[in-house]
Design a protein around this motif. Sequence first.
Motif, PDB file in Angstrom:
ATOM      1  N   SER A   1       0.721  -1.249  -0.047  1.00  0.00           N
ATOM      2  CA  SER A   1      -0.019   0.224  -0.038  1.00  0.00           C
ATOM      3  C   SER A   1       0.855   1.071  -0.045  1.00  0.00           C
ATOM      4  CB  SER A   1      -1.092   0.012   1.305  1.00  0.00           C
ATOM      5  OG  SER A   1      -1.598   1.144   1.319  1.00  0.00           O
ATOM      6  N   TRP A   2       1.881   1.295   0.816  1.00  0.00           N
ATOM      7  CA  TRP A   2       2.928   2.557   0.781  1.00  0.00           C
ATOM      8  C   TRP A   2       3.547   2.687  -0.367  1.00  0.00           C
ATOM      9  CZ3 TRP A   2       8.067   3.291  -0.138  1.00  0.00           C
ATOM     10  CH2 TRP A   2       8.538   4.620   0.363  1.00  0.00           C
ATOM     11  N   ALA A   3       4.095   1.438  -1.302  1.00  0.00           N
ATOM     12  CA  ALA A   3       4.521   1.197  -2.317  1.00  0.00           C
ATOM     13  C   ALA A   3       3.678   2.141  -3.522  1.00  0.00           C
ATOM     14  CB  ALA A   3       5.104   0.139  -2.919  1.00  0.00           C
ATOM     15  N   HIS A   4       2.263   1.492  -3.643  1.00  0.00           N
ATOM     16  CA  HIS A   4       1.329   1.984  -4.439  1.00  0.00           C
ATOM     17  C   HIS A   4       1.215   3.457  -4.289  1.00  0.00           C
ATOM     18  CE1 HIS A   4      -2.303   1.980  -6.863  1.00  0.00           C
ATOM     19  NE2 HIS A   4      -2.863   2.536  -5.925  1.00  0.00           N
ATOM     20  N   GLY A   5       1.059   4.220  -3.075  1.00  0.00           N
ATOM     21  CA  GLY A   5       1.061   5.381  -2.723  1.00  0.00           C
ATOM     22  C   GLY A   5       2.245   6.155  -3.286  1.00  0.00           C
ATOM     23  N   ARG A   6       3.347   5.810  -3.753  1.00  0.00           N
ATOM     24  CA  ARG A   6       4.518   6.267  -4.023  1.00  0.00           C
ATOM     25  C   ARG A   6       4.717   5.931  -5.650  1.00  0.00           C
ATOM     26  NH1 ARG A   6       5.973  10.328  -1.487  1.00  0.00           N
ATOM     27  NH2 ARG A   6       7.968  10.297  -3.143  1.00  0.00           N
ATOM     28  N   ALA A   7       4.005   5.326  -6.237  1.00  0.00           N
ATOM     29  CA  ALA A   7       4.041   5.122  -7.393  1.00  0.00           C
ATOM     30  C   ALA A   7       4.053   6.623  -8.439  1.00  0.00           C
ATOM     31  CB  ALA A   7       2.836   4.302  -8.303  1.00  0.00           C
ATOM     32  N   GLY A   8       4.821   6.603  -9.246  1.00  0.00           N
ATOM     33  CA  GLY A   8       5.428   7.639 -10.087  1.00  0.00           C
ATOM     34  C   GLY A   8       5.859   8.958  -9.303  1.00  0.00           C
ATOM     35  N   LEU A   9       6.282   8.583  -8.087  1.00  0.00           N
ATOM     36  CA  LEU A   9       6.868   9.774  -6.988  1.00  0.00           C
ATOM     37  C   LEU A   9       8.202   9.017  -6.840  1.00  0.00           C
ATOM     38  CD1 LEU A   9       3.910  10.755  -4.744  1.00  0.00           C
ATOM     39  CD2 LEU A   9       4.834  11.834  -6.701  1.00  0.00           C
ATOM     40  N   GLY A  10       8.372   7.750  -6.664  1.00  0.00           N
ATOM     41  CA  GLY A  10       9.509   7.066  -6.243  1.00  0.00           C
ATOM     42  C   GLY A  10       9.601   6.913  -4.600  1.00  0.00           C
ATOM     43  N   GLY A  11      10.361   5.943  -4.221  1.00  0.00           N
ATOM     44  CA  GLY A  11      10.691   5.606  -2.981  1.00  0.00           C
ATOM     45  C   GLY A  11      11.348   4.332  -2.887  1.00  0.00           C
ATOM     46  N   VAL A  12      11.870   4.189  -1.773  1.00  0.00           N
ATOM     47  CA  VAL A  12      12.703   2.917  -1.292  1.00  0.00           C
ATOM     48  C   VAL A  12      12.224   2.650   0.018  1.00  0.00           C
ATOM     49  CG1 VAL A  12      14.970   2.063  -0.553  1.00  0.00           C
ATOM     50  CG2 VAL A  12      14.968   3.877  -2.219  1.00  0.00           C
ATOM     51  N   VAL A  13      11.917   1.039   0.080  1.00  0.00           N
ATOM     52  CA  VAL A  13      11.296   0.534   1.293  1.00  0.00           C
ATOM     53  C   VAL A  13      12.114  -0.756   1.401  1.00  0.00           C
ATOM     54  CG1 VAL A  13       9.451  -0.639  -0.069  1.00  0.00           C
ATOM     55  CG2 VAL A  13       9.265  -0.062   2.561  1.00  0.00           C
ATOM     56  N   SER A  14      12.204  -1.139   2.810  1.00  0.00           N
ATOM     57  CA  SER A  14      12.799  -2.267   3.079  1.00  0.00           C
ATOM     58  C   SER A  14      11.946  -3.588   3.444  1.00  0.00           C
ATOM     59  CB  SER A  14      13.933  -2.187   4.279  1.00  0.00           C
ATOM     60  OG  SER A  14      13.138  -1.946   5.224  1.00  0.00           O
ATOM     61  N   SER A  15      12.203  -4.761   2.832  1.00  0.00           N
ATOM     62  CA  SER A  15      11.301  -5.820   2.972  1.00  0.00           C
ATOM     63  C   SER A  15      12.172  -7.040   2.952  1.00  0.00           C
ATOM     64  CB  SER A  15      10.075  -5.858   2.149  1.00  0.00           C
ATOM     65  OG  SER A  15       9.471  -6.917   2.404  1.00  0.00           O
ATOM     66  N   SER A  16      12.220  -8.076   3.792  1.00  0.00           N
ATOM     67  CA  SER A  16      12.655  -9.250   3.291  1.00  0.00           C
ATOM     68  C   SER A  16      12.331  -9.950   1.976  1.00  0.00           C
ATOM     69  CB  SER A  16      12.501 -10.388   4.391  1.00  0.00           C
ATOM     70  OG  SER A  16      11.412 -10.525   4.753  1.00  0.00           O
ATOM     71  N   ALA A  17      11.073  -9.786   1.934  1.00  0.00           N
ATOM     72  CA  ALA A  17      10.436 -10.285   0.535  1.00  0.00           C
ATOM     73  C   ALA A  17      11.248 -11.570  -0.086  1.00  0.00           C
ATOM     74  CB  ALA A  17      10.602  -9.311  -0.696  1.00  0.00           C
ATOM     75  N   LEU A  18      11.153 -12.728   0.894  1.00  0.00           N
ATOM     76  CA  LEU A  18      12.189 -13.806   0.682  1.00  0.00           C
ATOM     77  C   LEU A  18      11.580 -14.768  -0.471  1.00  0.00           C
ATOM     78  CD1 LEU A  18      13.324 -14.637   4.438  1.00  0.00           C
ATOM     79  CD2 LEU A  18      14.448 -13.238   2.434  1.00  0.00           C
ATOM     80  N   LYS A  19      10.341 -14.854  -0.567  1.00  0.00           N
ATOM     81  CA  LYS A  19       9.477 -15.848  -1.328  1.00  0.00           C
ATOM     82  C   LYS A  19       9.043 -15.206  -2.857  1.00  0.00           C
ATOM     83  CE  LYS A  19       7.619 -19.169   2.009  1.00  0.00           C
ATOM     84  NZ  LYS A  19       6.540 -19.920   2.232  1.00  0.00           N
ATOM     85  N   ARG A  20       9.087 -15.599  -3.745  1.00  0.00           N
ATOM     86  CA  ARG A  20       8.477 -15.093  -4.914  1.00  0.00           C
ATOM     87  C   ARG A  20       7.100 -14.885  -4.677  1.00  0.00           C
ATOM     88  NH1 ARG A  20       8.962 -14.868 -10.679  1.00  0.00           N
ATOM     89  NH2 ARG A  20       7.126 -13.908 -11.646  1.00  0.00           N
TER      90      ARG A  20
END
Length: 172
Positions: free
Chosen positions: A67-86
């Motif tokens: 949701s945070w990333a969606h709100g930054r679409a077109g604006l840019g941003g960096v967020v950390s997340s393990s995102a270990l699995k596909r």
Amino acid sequence: MSTPHVVVVMGVAGTGKTTIGPLLAARLGVPYAEGDDFHPQANIAKMTAGIPLDDEDRWPWLDAIGSWAHGRAGLGGVVSSSALKRSYRDRLRAEAPGVVFVHLTGDRKLIEDRMAHRHGHFMPTSLLDSQFATLQPLEPDEVGVAVDVSGSPEEITERAVEALATLPDAAR
């Protein structure tokens, strides 16, 4: 250099997501969000107790990051997340299709040593094996880059910036 919509700095615990994420955001001139801040308190309590999270624990966390990333679409941003699995990365992409991944990778011994020397973090080194067991590296059809975590934070960040610059224009 054009900025990806949102960069997700991913990897197992101890790879430096919380260190590299803000440095990368500063280099790209975009805001940074700490992925751990999106965890519900129940997740933090489990990890603090040395209990690995399961997928059901992770879905609300991933949805909040997405949701945070969606709100930054077109604006840019960096967020950390393990995102270990596909499946976790797919869930993030479903919410924010333009995300790009920077997978921080490294030698297990180096990562364990870094984890053992950090202070004030709820993730114990005892969970590192479960992190590596869960990890599914980026696949060829996923937009992202792998960056080695040896060296200083500045060196790692520079490698990430250089690797992102190699992505096709559509990904940036």
